[in-house]
Design a protein around this motif. Structure first.
Motif, PDB file in Angstrom:
ATOM      1  N   MET A   1     -11.086 -18.676   5.624  1.00 13.21           N
ATOM      2  CA  MET A   1     -12.146 -19.301   6.421  1.00 13.21           C
ATOM      3  C   MET A   1     -13.501 -18.613   6.208  1.00 13.21           C
ATOM      4  N   PRO A   2     -14.618 -19.326   6.387  1.00 16.71           N
ATOM      5  CA  PRO A   2     -14.668 -20.742   6.741  1.00 16.71           C
ATOM      6  C   PRO A   2     -14.462 -21.650   5.538  1.00 16.71           C
ATOM      7  N   CYS A   3     -13.825 -22.779   5.777  1.00 21.10           N
ATOM      8  CA  CYS A   3     -13.680 -23.804   4.751  1.00 21.10           C
ATOM      9  C   CYS A   3     -15.011 -24.528   4.606  1.00 21.10           C
TER      10      CYS A   3
ATOM     11  N   VAL B   1      -5.848 -29.253  16.681  1.00 25.76           N
ATOM     12  CA  VAL B   1      -6.856 -29.279  15.620  1.00 25.76           C
ATOM     13  C   VAL B   1      -7.721 -30.531  15.794  1.00 25.76           C
TER      14      VAL B   1
ATOM     15  N   ASP C   1     -11.873 -33.975  13.052  1.00 24.44           N
ATOM     16  CA  ASP C   1     -12.746 -33.730  11.903  1.00 24.44           C
ATOM     17  C   ASP C   1     -12.423 -32.428  11.178  1.00 24.44           C
ATOM     18  N   ARG C   2     -11.376 -31.706  11.644  1.00 25.66           N
ATOM     19  CA  ARG C   2     -10.987 -30.461  10.985  1.00 25.66           C
ATOM     20  C   ARG C   2      -9.537 -30.506  10.496  1.00 25.66           C
ATOM     21  N   GLN C   3      -8.966 -31.707  10.455  1.00 27.99           N
ATOM     22  CA  GLN C   3      -7.563 -31.855  10.078  1.00 27.99           C
ATOM     23  C   GLN C   3      -7.390 -31.939   8.567  1.00 27.99           C
TER      24      GLN C   3
ATOM     25  N   HIS D   1      -9.123 -34.055   5.539  1.00 25.44           N
ATOM     26  CA  HIS D   1     -10.485 -33.813   5.045  1.00 25.44           C
ATOM     27  C   HIS D   1     -10.515 -32.885   3.820  1.00 25.44           C
ATOM     28  N   CYS D   2      -9.347 -32.383   3.407  1.00 18.75           N
ATOM     29  CA  CYS D   2      -9.299 -31.497   2.235  1.00 18.75           C
ATOM     30  C   CYS D   2      -9.525 -32.310   0.964  1.00 18.75           C
TER      31      CYS D   2
ATOM     32  N   GLY E   1     -15.085 -27.555   6.654  1.00 24.03           N
ATOM     33  CA  GLY E   1     -14.808 -27.448   8.074  1.00 24.03           C
ATOM     34  C   GLY E   1     -13.357 -27.557   8.471  1.00 24.03           C
ATOM     35  N   ILE E   2     -12.450 -27.518   7.522  1.00 23.08           N
ATOM     36  CA  ILE E   2     -11.030 -27.686   7.831  1.00 23.08           C
ATOM     37  C   ILE E   2     -10.482 -26.423   8.487  1.00 23.08           C
ATOM     38  N   ASP E   3      -9.723 -26.591   9.557  1.00 22.29           N
ATOM     39  CA  ASP E   3      -9.098 -25.459  10.252  1.00 22.29           C
ATOM     40  C   ASP E   3      -7.761 -25.164   9.585  1.00 22.29           C
TER      41      ASP E   3
END
Length: 462
Positions: free
Chosen positions: A368-370, A416, A419-421, A424-425, A373-375
């Motif tokens: 992190m951080p991606c 999660v 918008d961070r799931q 989105h990768c 914004g992905i957690d």
């Protein structure tokens, strides 16, 4: 004093002398800001301060077997919504830990998005400097230049508010083998510089933290005669003892045996495997509860690692006071496991765990951080939690499938933000070189995303 007794003799001696094993407790005078509640707890708890101590055979330091990992200190939002350390809570945790004998604090420039050293320094500097040991690292992953490396080194002293560092590590060696080691520490002259700092006493002990395969470990250990590693930090727990991924990680029994043979003190990271051994699958938890209904899952893992005499300290990232209090119960009046219990955990229990398809993420947050914004650790943590708790929908023919499906999708959305799931990768791969576990993060995220989409469409067939 050399520790040349066998592990079996160590267990016998430690078991017979458990009541005497907690010498060198921290005095109350080292905590100038103790609260009334903390003082009262000290008076009420007869075991307070009787922390299990280990002697560093290289310099005689008396180190608490429980070390404080400062990678996961609690955070809060500031007025602008930015995550910052919750310094007031951190201070209370450190005060209570010191009060109860924890004297080893491990941090790094990259922890907590670069905020850990400063938070650790503020909490510890309120106490006498000779009452605790500071460990930090040279985390020059992305910029190997001497200028950048020297800045990291000098900043550590400033943030930690100290003029010497007790335990200094070359951070996360292994990946890339000797080529990476040479680029980060030899070609820029940093190894010569750090050896000079050790001679001056600004660095009291110089070591390394290891993440890599067996060949890479052997290469680094072969440098011991040249550079003298005062200590080495490894990942060790009852899963990794004999079940590590041989290509990405090394079985801890091999790491321990090689370091023990050379009488190199060992610092342990990830004794709970990123929390997975503190909250294992129900089938595992039930078996351990049958053996000892009063013992926490974490205590089994800690006692496994602490039962080996070459271990100097075991790091635990204690976010909440209840975590700290539970761990203190294990390490105050420490009781090593028997040979049978050690084998039961590292073979029988680990074999059961091998049947659960969890992601080998320890939530270190190095990734992190991606940039999108992905957690990443949050996604993996939720996925693993559902598998371990038995709430993982596997097939439409599964009993209670509809309820499990709804529960998974609901809990995923709560754990999660949308918008961070994982969907989105884009597979940019920026996280790959940062992961100390060498997890193929983009492919794992894509796997979880496909799984979630099948759940949403009601078309899951595994």
């Amino acid at each position: 004093m050399k520790e040349d007794i066998s592990r079996r003799d160590f267990i016998r001696i430690a078991s017979e002398g458990a009541a005497l094993a907690g010498a060198t407790a921290l005095a109350g005078a080292c905590a100038p800001k103790e609260t009334a509640a903390e003082l009262a707890r000290k008076e009420e708890d007869p075991s307070a301060g009787k922390m299990e101590m280990r002697t560093n055979t290289g310099n005689g330091d008396k180190v608490s077997l429980l070390g404080y990992g400062c990678m996961r200190f609690p955070m809060k939002k500031d007025d602008s919504g930015k995550d910052i350390p919750d310094q007031e809570v951190i201070n209370r945790l450190v005060d209570f830990a010191l009060l109860n004998g924890v004297n080893y604090y491990d941090t790094a420039p990259v922890y907590m998005q670069g905020l850990s050293e400063e938070a650790t320094g503020e909490a510890l500097s309120r106490h006498p400097r000779n009452e605790y040991f500071i460990a930090t690292k040279l985390s020059n992953f992305s910029n190997y230049s001497r200028e950048a490396s020297m800045k990291l080194y000098n900043d550590s002293f400033r943030y930690l508010r100290t003029d010497y560092i007790d335990y200094y590590l070359l951070h996360s060696l292994g990946r890339g083998g000797l080529l990476n080691f040479n680029a980060r520490f030899i070609d820029n002259g940093m190894m010569d510089f750090l050896q000079g700092e050790r001679e001056k006493g600004k660095v009291r002990q110089l070591g390394l933290s290891f993440h890599g395969n067996q060949d890479e470990f052997d290469q680094l250990l072969a440098l011991h005669d040249k550079y003298h590693w005062d200590f080495v930090q490894i990942q060790m727990n009852y899963w990794d003892w004999q079940h590590a991924d041989g290509e990405r990680n090394v079985n801890a029994d091999y790491l321990y045996e090689q370091l023990d043979r050379r009488e190199i003190p060992i610092v342990v990271m990830e004794p709970l495997l990123g929390g997975r051994l503190a909250s294992p699958a129900a089938s595992v938890a039930n078996r351990l509860k049958e053996r000892d209904p009063q013992a926490s899952m974490a205590s089994w893992a800690f006692r496994f690692t602490g039962s080996y005499p070459r271990i100097l300290t075991i790091l635990s990232g204690m976010v909440y006071m209840e975590h700290l209090q539970d761990n203190l119960k294990t390490f105050q009046g420490f009781k090593p496991l028997s040979e049978e219990e050690l084998e039961y955990l590292s073979k029988d229990i680990a074999d059961i765990m091998a049947n659960y398809p969890t992601v080998e993420c320890t939530s270190c947050k190095y990734c992190m951080p991606c940039p999108f914004g992905i957690d990443i650790p949050g996604i993996f943590s939720h996925y693993n939690k559902c598998i371990n708790e038995g709430t993982f929908p596997q097939d439409k023919e599964q009993e209670n499938y509809a309820q499990l499906r709804k529960a998974y999708l609901t809990s995923y959305g709560r754990a999660v933000p949308a918008d961070r799931q994982a969907d989105h990768c884009i597979g940019c791969g920026e996280c790959l070189s940062k992961c100390p576990q060498s997890i193929p993060i983009p492919s794992q995220l894509q796997h979880i995303d496909r799984y979630v989409e099948k759940l949403k469409r009601g078309s899951l067939h595994l």
